[in-house]
Design an enzyme around this catalytic site. Structure first.
Site, short mmCIF file in Angstrom:
data_model
loop_
_atom_site.label_atom_id
_atom_site.label_comp_id
_atom_site.label_asym_id
_atom_site.label_seq_id
_atom_site.Cartn_x
_atom_site.Cartn_y
_atom_site.Cartn_z
N ASN A 214 22.30 -33.03 -19.73
CA ASN A 214 21.66 -32.30 -20.83
C ASN A 214 22.63 -32.15 -22.03
O ASN A 214 23.17 -31.06 -22.28
CB ASN A 214 21.21 -30.92 -20.33
CG ASN A 214 20.32 -30.20 -21.31
OD1 ASN A 214 20.20 -30.58 -22.47
ND2 ASN A 214 19.69 -29.12 -20.86
N GLU B 213 25.44 -22.23 -16.49
CA GLU B 213 25.53 -23.60 -15.97
C GLU B 213 24.60 -24.47 -16.80
O GLU B 213 23.57 -24.01 -17.27
CB GLU B 213 25.07 -23.69 -14.51
CG GLU B 213 26.01 -23.06 -13.51
CD GLU B 213 25.63 -21.62 -13.21
OE1 GLU B 213 24.55 -21.18 -13.65
OE2 GLU B 213 26.41 -20.93 -12.53
N TYR C 226 25.99 -25.09 -26.66
CA TYR C 226 26.92 -24.12 -26.07
C TYR C 226 28.35 -24.33 -26.60
O TYR C 226 29.05 -23.37 -26.90
CB TYR C 226 26.89 -24.21 -24.54
CG TYR C 226 25.52 -23.95 -23.94
CD1 TYR C 226 24.68 -22.98 -24.47
CD2 TYR C 226 25.05 -24.67 -22.84
CE1 TYR C 226 23.42 -22.73 -23.94
CE2 TYR C 226 23.79 -24.43 -22.29
CZ TYR C 226 22.98 -23.46 -22.85
OH TYR C 226 21.74 -23.23 -22.32
N VAL D 101 13.18 -23.39 -25.26
CA VAL D 101 12.37 -23.30 -26.48
C VAL D 101 11.23 -24.31 -26.34
O VAL D 101 11.44 -25.44 -25.85
CB VAL D 101 13.23 -23.63 -27.73
CG1 VAL D 101 12.37 -23.74 -28.99
CG2 VAL D 101 14.33 -22.59 -27.92
C1 LIG Z 1 18.60 -26.39 -25.34
C2 LIG Z 1 17.56 -25.76 -26.25
C3 LIG Z 1 17.31 -24.32 -25.80
C4 LIG Z 1 18.09 -25.73 -27.68
O1 LIG Z 1 17.15 -25.07 -28.50
P1 LIG Z 1 16.77 -25.65 -29.96
O2 LIG Z 1 15.97 -24.61 -30.65
O3 LIG Z 1 16.20 -26.98 -29.83
O4 LIG Z 1 18.25 -25.76 -30.59
P2 LIG Z 1 18.72 -25.49 -32.09
O5 LIG Z 1 17.74 -26.08 -33.04
O6 LIG Z 1 19.06 -24.05 -32.24
O7 LIG Z 1 20.03 -26.38 -32.14
C5 LIG Z 1 21.21 -25.91 -31.57
C6 LIG Z 1 22.13 -27.08 -31.30
O8 LIG Z 1 21.61 -27.86 -30.25
C7 LIG Z 1 21.88 -29.24 -30.51
N1 LIG Z 1 20.62 -29.94 -30.76
C8 LIG Z 1 19.41 -29.39 -30.98
N2 LIG Z 1 18.48 -30.37 -31.09
C9 LIG Z 1 19.15 -31.53 -30.94
C10 LIG Z 1 18.74 -32.91 -30.92
N3 LIG Z 1 17.46 -33.25 -31.10
N4 LIG Z 1 19.69 -33.84 -30.72
C11 LIG Z 1 20.98 -33.51 -30.53
N5 LIG Z 1 21.42 -32.23 -30.52
C12 LIG Z 1 20.52 -31.26 -30.73
C13 LIG Z 1 22.77 -29.27 -31.72
O9 LIG Z 1 24.10 -29.09 -31.30
C14 LIG Z 1 22.31 -28.02 -32.45
O10 LIG Z 1 23.26 -27.54 -33.34
P3 LIG Z 1 23.21 -27.95 -34.90
O11 LIG Z 1 21.84 -27.61 -35.37
O12 LIG Z 1 24.27 -27.15 -35.52
O13 LIG Z 1 23.44 -29.44 -34.91
C15 LIG Z 1 16.23 -26.56 -26.24
O14 LIG Z 1 16.53 -27.89 -26.56
C16 LIG Z 1 15.49 -26.51 -24.93
O15 LIG Z 1 14.74 -25.57 -24.68
N6 LIG Z 1 15.69 -27.54 -24.08
C17 LIG Z 1 14.99 -27.63 -22.79
C18 LIG Z 1 15.47 -26.58 -21.83
C19 LIG Z 1 16.98 -26.59 -21.68
O16 LIG Z 1 17.59 -27.64 -21.58
N7 LIG Z 1 17.54 -25.38 -21.63
C20 LIG Z 1 18.97 -25.18 -21.45
C21 LIG Z 1 19.26 -25.14 -20.01
S1 LIG Z 1 20.99 -24.94 -19.70
#
Ligand SMILES: CC(C)(COP(=O)(O)OP(=O)(O)OC[C@H]1O[C@@H](n2cnc3c(N)ncnc32)[C@H](O)[C@@H]1OP(=O)(O)O)[C@@H](O)C(=O)NCCC(=O)NCCS
Length: 152
Positions: free
Chosen positions: A112, A107, A119, A75
């Site tokens: 992270n 994976e 997940y 995202v």
């Molecule tokens: C991982 C990723 C896809 C999550 O997307 P996002 O839109 O930020 O996540 P969401 O807002 O839907 O949050 C989902 C959960 O992630 C965790 N989360 C999201 N932002 C967080 C933060 N700033 N700190 C801690 N946990 C967090 C929480 O568990 C959250 O659940 P909750 O809202 O019930 O607490 C995003 O952070 C990203 O793109 N990261 C970089 C790429 C990456 O790491 N991809 C995954 C590779 S395996």
């Protein structure tokens, strides 16, 4: 984002500049455009998440009958922590079910915790470790392997 129209589309080759910009902003060691093109050409489920017509996320999912494997999901940094990652994962799970997959597998880097927590809260369980699976700027890093069993 209150009135914005959020939707998913099939990723097109033309989307790859926008997708790569998000990829490079998020990962120190990023996929190349060539890898992404190959995924599209191979018929994987490659999706973009859009607000109105702007790409703000994407995912690559490889499916076969029994198992779906999430290869990459991201995202836009400016739009993170607003529930979009969870929304995308839900969408992907529906794709898995549509394809009759029994297992949803992925994976995630040991370093992270944000993705791991997403997940876990989505029902994924750790089933193992792949040693030195990921390239890092200064070496290699283990991957945590997680699966979610999908009931039909
Ligand atoms: C991982 C990723 C896809 C999550 O997307 P996002 O839109 O930020 O996540 P969401 O807002 O839907 O949050 C989902 C959960 O992630 C965790 N989360 C999201 N932002 C967080 C933060 N700033 N700190 C801690 N946990 C967090 C929480 O568990 C959250 O659940 P909750 O809202 O019930 O607490 C995003 O952070 C990203 O793109 N990261 C970089 C790429 C990456 O790491 N991809 C995954 C590779 S395996």
């Amino acid at each position: 984002m209150a009135n914005a129209k959020i939707h998913f589309d099939k990723m097109q080759i033309n989307d790859l500049d926008a997708v790569m910009a998000i990829e490079l902003d998020n990962y120190p060691v990023a996929w190349t455009k060539g890898i992404m093109k190959d995924c599209i050409k191979s018929g994987y489920h490659c999706i973009v998440l859009k607000i109105d017509e702007q790409i703000i996320g994407y995912a690559f999912l490889m499916t076969n009958y029994d198992e779906s494997h999430l290869l990459n999901m991201c995202v836009d940094k400016k739009q993170q922590s607003q529930g979009l990652g969870r929304k995308m994962l839900k969408y992907l799970e529906n794709v898995c079910r549509y394809c009759h997959s029994k297992v949803f597998l992925l994976e995630v880097r040991e370093s992270n915790p944000i993705a791991q927590s997403l997940y876990q809260s989505f029902g994924f369980k750790q089933i193992g470790i792949r040693k030195n699976y990921y390239e890092c700027i200064d070496g290699r890093e283990n991957a945590i392997v997680m699966t979610k069993q999908l009931k039909s």
